[in-house]
Design an enzyme around this catalytic site. Structure first.
Site, PDB file in Angstrom:
ATOM      1  N   ASN A  97       0.808  -1.235  -0.078  1.00 34.83           N
ATOM      2  CA  ASN A  97       0.022  -0.185  -0.035  1.00 34.83           C
ATOM      3  C   ASN A  97       0.947   1.235   0.008  1.00 34.83           C
ATOM      4  O   ASN A  97       0.214   2.293  -0.581  1.00 34.83           O
ATOM      5  CB  ASN A  97      -1.104  -0.128   0.893  1.00 34.83           C
ATOM      6  CG  ASN A  97      -0.475  -0.287   2.386  1.00 34.83           C
ATOM      7  OD1 ASN A  97       0.787  -0.460   2.491  1.00 34.83           O
ATOM      8  ND2 ASN A  97      -1.390   0.040   3.545  1.00 34.83           N
ATOM      9  N   GLU A 195       4.424  -3.833  12.553  1.00 31.16           N
ATOM     10  CA  GLU A 195       3.347  -2.720  12.258  1.00 31.16           C
ATOM     11  C   GLU A 195       2.023  -3.453  11.661  1.00 31.16           C
ATOM     12  O   GLU A 195       2.024  -3.880  10.461  1.00 31.16           O
ATOM     13  CB  GLU A 195       3.775  -1.517  11.619  1.00 31.16           C
ATOM     14  CG  GLU A 195       4.905  -0.924  11.946  1.00 31.16           C
ATOM     15  CD  GLU A 195       4.740   0.093  13.140  1.00 31.16           C
ATOM     16  OE1 GLU A 195       3.235   0.100  13.538  1.00 31.16           O
ATOM     17  OE2 GLU A 195       5.565   0.599  13.763  1.00 31.16           O
ATOM     18  N   CYS A 229      -3.542   0.854   6.825  1.00 29.19           N
ATOM     19  CA  CYS A 229      -3.920   0.334   8.226  1.00 29.19           C
ATOM     20  C   CYS A 229      -4.468   1.212   9.185  1.00 29.19           C
ATOM     21  O   CYS A 229      -4.916   0.804  10.081  1.00 29.19           O
ATOM     22  CB  CYS A 229      -2.415  -0.283   8.889  1.00 29.19           C
ATOM     23  SG  CYS A 229      -1.655  -1.536   7.938  1.00 29.19           S
ATOM     24  N   GLU A 403       7.882   3.319  14.598  1.00 27.06           N
ATOM     25  CA  GLU A 403       8.764   3.940  13.530  1.00 27.06           C
ATOM     26  C   GLU A 403       8.492   5.537  13.368  1.00 27.06           C
ATOM     27  O   GLU A 403       7.374   5.906  13.482  1.00 27.06           O
ATOM     28  CB  GLU A 403       8.061   3.167  11.964  1.00 27.06           C
ATOM     29  CG  GLU A 403       8.264   1.651  12.119  1.00 27.06           C
ATOM     30  CD  GLU A 403       8.051   0.858  11.047  1.00 27.06           C
ATOM     31  OE1 GLU A 403       7.030   1.267  10.397  1.00 27.06           O
ATOM     32  OE2 GLU A 403       9.140   0.027  10.763  1.00 27.06           O
TER      33      GLU A 403
HETATM   34  C1  SIN Z   1       0.190   1.551   6.687  1.00 26.93           C
HETATM   35  O1  SIN Z   1      -1.035   1.712   6.209  1.00 26.93           O
HETATM   36  O2  SIN Z   1       0.708   0.697   7.113  1.00 26.93           O
HETATM   37  C2  SIN Z   1       0.885   3.117   6.830  1.00 26.93           C
HETATM   38  C3  SIN Z   1       0.197   3.961   6.695  1.00 26.93           C
HETATM   39  C4  SIN Z   1       0.848   5.483   7.238  1.00 26.93           C
HETATM   40  O3  SIN Z   1       1.910   5.285   7.239  1.00 26.93           O
HETATM   41  O4  SIN Z   1       0.177   6.578   6.868  1.00 26.93           O
END
Ligand code: SIN
Length: 424
Positions: A97, A195, A229, A403
């Site tokens: 993604n 994550e 996510c 992170e």
């Molecule tokens: C993710 O969807 O894993 C990361 C989303 C983000 O860094 O904003």
């Protein structure tokens, strides 16, 4: 690899800064590659290049601040010294993604700390990772420090998670795969950063600025066509404002433009693959069968392929599968609540705890709810929480480790304690 950790921090920082500058200078090329393989609209792809490059700039700075400590000793003849040293060879397994930002968020702190990194990008999106690795070489990174291995996860994943030379494993992806990797990595007691999945509540209280809440929801929900996510997954709206909020939302969602990400006017690209489309279709039909009303969309898009219509479902309840499952698609699921206690209980009713969002104009409520939410991240009056300065990460089954921010380098370092005795 050994010589990298002995380089002065200023040289590691300078190479990272140069890498950042090259990423920014190649924004158009990188965005083109990203959109071609991932599908997100070009405007979002350009934003991802900037977002990903920012982690490199951030950790170029952190490289200069890896300081140890001298602690209070237990007796006058001793000194207690703490060194921070690179953990060693690291491996990262990254998702489709954010094919650039999820790589730089892991590689930049590893390199800043003095480690080498092997990355396995998602099989759907290897080219963005290869392109940014080439730019790292052009920035002067010695070869062999940032390696990319492309191919099937089921073959490469177990090697990275079990090889004794790999001292740290970082993964972004589903909770299911994360649990598997944690188990595999335990055999050699690696450091792990996970994550994992989310199930973000987006709570709109009766005192919220509704226009702002709709804007924030659009940002959070429809980024990457709902495939992040931290996308708002369960939209909890106070009963007294539900109608007004829903009308504003319908207007905003109907303005989205679905199509190939390569066309500049498009705001919503396709879903990543057929499995993703099938999942969204299944969750929507389950919700409808259990009483949800479709206010907009609700079907695969007439364009075909893996396009799905931006969708609003009203009258959703915890009995529906999308209460527990990450939708990972452009579907807004609306739920209703009547009290703050009920909203918090509903928001916390999940085994994961990555991102959450609250809209309120009451400062006391901001503190109460912000503290009560069982999540690693809480957006208050904003739908955009990701940036290099922030510690990104979750609690419960969303994983561990952070992170970005000054904490993002910690997992790439180990503490060594030197006890100096016989001083007199
Ligand atoms: C993710 O969807 O894993 C990361 C989303 C983000 O860094 O904003």
């Amino acid at each position: 690899m050994n010589s990298w950790k002995h380089e002065p921090a200023s040289r590691r920082a300078a190479i990272l800064q140069k890498w950042h500058d090259l990423l920014v200078a190649h924004t158009e090329d990188l965005a083109g590659i990203l959109t071609a393989e991932q599908g997100k609209p070009l405007t979002e792809a350009r934003a991802e290049v900037a977002y990903g490059a920012d982690y490199v700039r951030w950790f170029a700075g952190e490289a200069l601040r890896i300081d140890g400590e001298i602690l209070q000793a237990p007796s006058p003849d001793k000194r207690v010294i703490v060194l921070k040293q690179p953990v060693g060879l690291c491996a990262a397994i990254t998702p489709w993604n954010f094919p650039i930002a999820m790589v730089t968020r892991k590689v930049a702190p590893a390199l800043a700390a003095g480690c080498a990194m092997v990355v396995k990008p998602a099989p759907q999106t290897p080219f963005s990772c290869l392109a940014i690795a080439e730019l790292a070489l052009r920035a002067g990174l010695p070869s062999g420090l940032f390696s990319v291995v492309t191919g099937e996860a089921s073959v490469i994943g177990p090697v990275l998670s079990t090889h004794p030379l790999v001292r740290k494993l970082s993964f972004t992806g589903s909770t299911k795969v994360g649990k598997l990797l944690i188990a595999q990595a335990s055999g050699t007691v690696k450091k792990v950063t996970m994550e994992l999945g989310g199930n973000a509540p987006f709570v709109v209280f009766e005192d919220a600025d509704l226009e702002a809440a709709v804007t924030g929801l659009m940002v959070s929900k429809f980024r990457a066509s709902g495939q992040t996510c931290i996308c708002a997954n369960r939209i909890l709206v106070h009963e007294s404002i539900r109608e007004r909020f829903t009308n504003l939302l319908k207007h905003a969602v109907s303005e989205l433009r679905v199509g190939p990400g390569t066309q500049e006017s498009i705001t919503q690209g396709p879903l990543i693959d057929r499995a993703a489309l099938n999942k969204v279709e299944h969750l929507v039909s389950d919700a409808v069968a259990k009483g949800a009303r479709v206010l907009l969309g609700g079907r695969p898009h007439p364009l075909g392929g893996t396009f799905y219509e931006p969708t609003i479902l009203d009258g959703c309840t915890p009995a529906m599968e999308l209460w527990h499952e990450e939708i990972f698609g452009p579907v807004v699921a609306l739920y209703e609540f009547s009290t703050e206690e009920e909203a918090v209980a509903m928001a916390n009713d999940t085994r994961v705890g990555l991102a959450s969002y609250v809209y309120t104009s009451d400062m006391r409520r901001f503190w109460r709810v912000g503290e009560a939410l069982e999540y690693g991240m809480v957006g208050v009056n904003t739908g955009a929480i990701s940036n290099a300065a922030a510690p990104f990460g979750g609690i419960k089954e969303s994983g561990y480790g952070r992170e970005g921010s000054s904490h993002g380098i910690d997992d790439y370092l180990t503490l060594k304690y030197l006890c100096l005795g016989g001083i007199g």
